[in-house]
Design a protein around this motif. Structure first.
Motif, PDB file in Angstrom:
ATOM      1  N   THR A  28      14.698  -9.383  -2.216  1.00  0.00           N
ATOM      2  CA  THR A  28      14.323  -7.966  -2.292  1.00  0.00           C
ATOM      3  C   THR A  28      14.071  -7.396  -0.907  1.00  0.00           C
ATOM      4  N   ARG A  29      14.694  -6.244  -0.633  1.00  0.00           N
ATOM      5  CA  ARG A  29      14.451  -5.549   0.637  1.00  0.00           C
ATOM      6  C   ARG A  29      13.278  -4.592   0.456  1.00  0.00           C
ATOM      7  N   ALA A  30      12.366  -4.622   1.413  1.00  0.00           N
ATOM      8  CA  ALA A  30      11.163  -3.797   1.313  1.00  0.00           C
ATOM      9  C   ALA A  30      11.496  -2.314   1.197  1.00  0.00           C
ATOM     10  N   LEU A  31      12.563  -1.856   1.854  1.00  0.00           N
ATOM     11  CA  LEU A  31      12.886  -0.429   1.821  1.00  0.00           C
ATOM     12  C   LEU A  31      13.240   0.020   0.410  1.00  0.00           C
ATOM     13  N   SER A  32      13.963  -0.817  -0.327  1.00  0.00           N
ATOM     14  CA  SER A  32      14.292  -0.468  -1.705  1.00  0.00           C
ATOM     15  C   SER A  32      13.054  -0.534  -2.595  1.00  0.00           C
ATOM     16  N   MET A  33      12.162  -1.478  -2.321  1.00  0.00           N
ATOM     17  CA  MET A  33      10.928  -1.568  -3.098  1.00  0.00           C
ATOM     18  C   MET A  33      10.053  -0.328  -2.877  1.00  0.00           C
ATOM     19  N   GLY A  92      11.077  -9.318   4.941  1.00  0.00           N
ATOM     20  CA  GLY A  92      11.657  -8.930   6.209  1.00  0.00           C
ATOM     21  C   GLY A  92      10.986  -7.754   6.900  1.00  0.00           C
ATOM     22  N   ILE A  93       9.662  -7.647   6.737  1.00  0.00           N
ATOM     23  CA  ILE A  93       8.923  -6.572   7.393  1.00  0.00           C
ATOM     24  C   ILE A  93       7.713  -7.165   8.102  1.00  0.00           C
ATOM     25  N   ASP A  94       7.031  -6.335   8.888  1.00  0.00           N
ATOM     26  CA  ASP A  94       5.826  -6.798   9.570  1.00  0.00           C
ATOM     27  C   ASP A  94       4.657  -5.852   9.330  1.00  0.00           C
ATOM     28  N   HIS A  95       4.655  -5.202   8.170  1.00  0.00           N
ATOM     29  CA  HIS A  95       3.617  -4.226   7.858  1.00  0.00           C
ATOM     30  C   HIS A  95       3.473  -4.112   6.342  1.00  0.00           C
ATOM     31  N   PRO A  96       2.327  -3.611   5.867  1.00  0.00           N
ATOM     32  CA  PRO A  96       2.200  -3.354   4.429  1.00  0.00           C
ATOM     33  C   PRO A  96       3.092  -2.186   4.007  1.00  0.00           C
ATOM     34  N   CYS A  97       3.122  -1.941   2.702  1.00  0.00           N
ATOM     35  CA  CYS A  97       3.841  -0.804   2.135  1.00  0.00           C
ATOM     36  C   CYS A  97       2.880  -0.043   1.223  1.00  0.00           C
ATOM     37  N   GLY A  98       3.181   1.231   0.987  1.00  0.00           N
ATOM     38  CA  GLY A  98       2.306   2.040   0.148  1.00  0.00           C
ATOM     39  C   GLY A  98       3.060   2.660  -1.009  1.00  0.00           C
ATOM     40  N   GLY A  99       2.327   2.913  -2.097  1.00  0.00           N
ATOM     41  CA  GLY A  99       2.925   3.533  -3.271  1.00  0.00           C
ATOM     42  C   GLY A  99       1.977   4.512  -3.924  1.00  0.00           C
ATOM     43  N   LEU A 100       2.454   5.159  -4.976  1.00  0.00           N
ATOM     44  CA  LEU A 100       1.728   6.222  -5.656  1.00  0.00           C
ATOM     45  C   LEU A 100       1.319   5.769  -7.049  1.00  0.00           C
ATOM     46  N   ILE A 101       0.147   6.238  -7.493  1.00  0.00           N
ATOM     47  CA  ILE A 101      -0.345   5.982  -8.843  1.00  0.00           C
ATOM     48  C   ILE A 101      -0.405   7.325  -9.562  1.00  0.00           C
ATOM     49  N   PHE A 102       0.183   7.415 -10.737  1.00  0.00           N
ATOM     50  CA  PHE A 102       0.252   8.678 -11.474  1.00  0.00           C
ATOM     51  C   PHE A 102      -0.846   8.767 -12.529  1.00  0.00           C
ATOM     52  N   VAL A 126      -0.055  12.889  -8.892  1.00  0.00           N
ATOM     53  CA  VAL A 126      -0.465  11.698  -8.154  1.00  0.00           C
ATOM     54  C   VAL A 126      -1.987  11.621  -8.173  1.00  0.00           C
ATOM     55  N   ALA A 127      -2.510  10.538  -8.774  1.00  0.00           N
ATOM     56  CA  ALA A 127      -3.957  10.372  -8.945  1.00  0.00           C
ATOM     57  C   ALA A 127      -4.534   9.339  -7.997  1.00  0.00           C
ATOM     58  N   GLY A 128      -3.665   8.645  -7.274  1.00  0.00           N
ATOM     59  CA  GLY A 128      -4.160   7.619  -6.372  1.00  0.00           C
ATOM     60  C   GLY A 128      -3.037   6.961  -5.613  1.00  0.00           C
ATOM     61  N   LEU A 129      -3.413   6.017  -4.774  1.00  0.00           N
ATOM     62  CA  LEU A 129      -2.463   5.341  -3.896  1.00  0.00           C
ATOM     63  C   LEU A 129      -2.707   3.845  -3.928  1.00  0.00           C
ATOM     64  N   LYS A 130      -1.669   3.093  -3.590  1.00  0.00           N
ATOM     65  CA  LYS A 130      -1.763   1.641  -3.560  1.00  0.00           C
ATOM     66  C   LYS A 130      -1.230   1.101  -2.246  1.00  0.00           C
ATOM     67  N   ILE A 131      -1.641  -0.099  -1.929  1.00  0.00           N
ATOM     68  CA  ILE A 131      -1.102  -0.813  -0.788  1.00  0.00           C
ATOM     69  C   ILE A 131      -0.453  -2.087  -1.315  1.00  0.00           C
ATOM     70  N   ALA A 132       0.693  -2.433  -0.764  1.00  0.00           N
ATOM     71  CA  ALA A 132       1.443  -3.610  -1.214  1.00  0.00           C
ATOM     72  C   ALA A 132       1.835  -4.446  -0.006  1.00  0.00           C
ATOM     73  N   THR A 133       2.290  -5.646  -0.289  1.00  0.00           N
ATOM     74  CA  THR A 133       2.730  -6.594   0.744  1.00  0.00           C
ATOM     75  C   THR A 133       1.719  -6.688   1.891  1.00  0.00           C
ATOM     76  N   THR A 134       0.477  -6.957   1.526  1.00  0.00           N
ATOM     77  CA  THR A 134      -0.566  -7.046   2.550  1.00  0.00           C
ATOM     78  C   THR A 134      -0.588  -8.403   3.245  1.00  0.00           C
ATOM     79  N   THR A 135      -0.042  -9.437   2.603  1.00  0.00           N
ATOM     80  CA  THR A 135      -0.092 -10.767   3.206  1.00  0.00           C
ATOM     81  C   THR A 135       1.121 -11.012   4.099  1.00  0.00           C
ATOM     82  N   LYS A 136       0.908 -11.814   5.119  1.00  0.00           N
ATOM     83  CA  LYS A 136       1.994 -12.151   6.040  1.00  0.00           C
ATOM     84  C   LYS A 136       3.123 -12.879   5.314  1.00  0.00           C
TER      85      LYS A 136
END
Length: 260
Positions: free
Chosen positions: A153-158, A74-84, A57-67
């Protein structure tokens, strides 16, 4: 009694879906994460499966930042992911569209971390995290959405699918002066030499603080040299074979991608 969630089973499903080039669909209910904690457990399990081929893991990302995107999923918060590590490309980069099911791009302000960010006494904030930023650069995020229907798309699966990250293309670094702000930086996009969008950044340091706090919650820390992309500032867009795409951040240079 409901069965306990198996993050390894969810991760293997996602890995196989990518290997077979299947179009995106949410994980089947019997193996899908039921809450945010389970979704990130599946993401961590996927990382363990990917690291032998994709690097650490070389870095991190933020997703779904807009309302708008949050409401869509169906969420009220951003999501995070990994960059390899093997998915970090330097500009100018040639990206083969045929290596992906459906590749789209996002334009982002990226930062390189200059010092470790262990768990603080209080959560990180934009102000407290600012001194940890060593450098800033423009970046493209490569999004492999596999033709997902975003409205279904459900955020949990994403999240379990690593928030669809397929890599980043980064421009040259510019040393960051903490006396300056990263809010209100003007960005512009050109496709094949034609102006295709412009906007200003919102609050990248708050996004960085959110990512750092999430990493701590997930048992990770941001370490020196890691890259964080702080959220798309131009709406997600597709590219076609032969497109030359350039994203410029005023004061921080450009990044270039050529689609093949």
């Amino acid at each position: 009694m409901a069965e306990s969630f198996d993050p390894e089973k969810a991760a293997r499903y996602v890995l196989q879906a990518h290997a077979s080039r299947a179009e995106y669909c949410d994980l089947p209910p019997e193996i899908a994460p039921r809450n945010v904690a389970e979704a990130y457990a599946a993401q961590a399990a996927l990382a363990r499966l990917l690291e032998p081929d994709e690097g650490s893991v070389a870095g991190l990302k933020i997703a779904t930042t807009t309302k708008i995107m949050q409401q869509l999923m169906g969420i009220d918060h951003p999501c995070g992911g990994l960059i390899f590590a093997r998915r970090v490309f330097r500009s100018p980069a040639e990206i083969r569209l045929g290596d992906h099911v459906n590749l789209v791009l996002e334009c982002e302000l990226a930062v390189r971390i200059g010092r470790a960010l262990p768990k603080p006494a209080a959560p990180h904030t934009a102000g407290s995290i600012k001194p940890a930023v060593a450098a800033v650069m423009p970046g493209f995020e490569l999004i492999e959405d596999r033709k997902a229907d975003y409205k279904r798309t459900r955020a949990l699966s994403m999240i379990a699918d690593d928030c669809w990250n397929a890599g980043v293309v980064l421009g040259a670094e510019t040393a960051f002066d903490p006396a300056h702000s990263l809010a209100g930086v003007h960005g512009s996009l050109q496709i094949d030499g034609r102006a295709s969008g412009e906007v200003t950044t919102d609050d990248p340091l708050s996004a960085l603080a959110w990512v750092a706090n999430l990493a701590i919650e997930q048992g990770r820390i941001l370490e020196p040299g890691m890259i964080v992309i702080t959220g798309s500032i131009i709406p997600t867009f597709p590219v076609g074979p032969g497109n030359r795409v350039v994203f410029t951040l005023d004061g921080f240079g450009s990044t270039e991608l050529i689609a093949k």
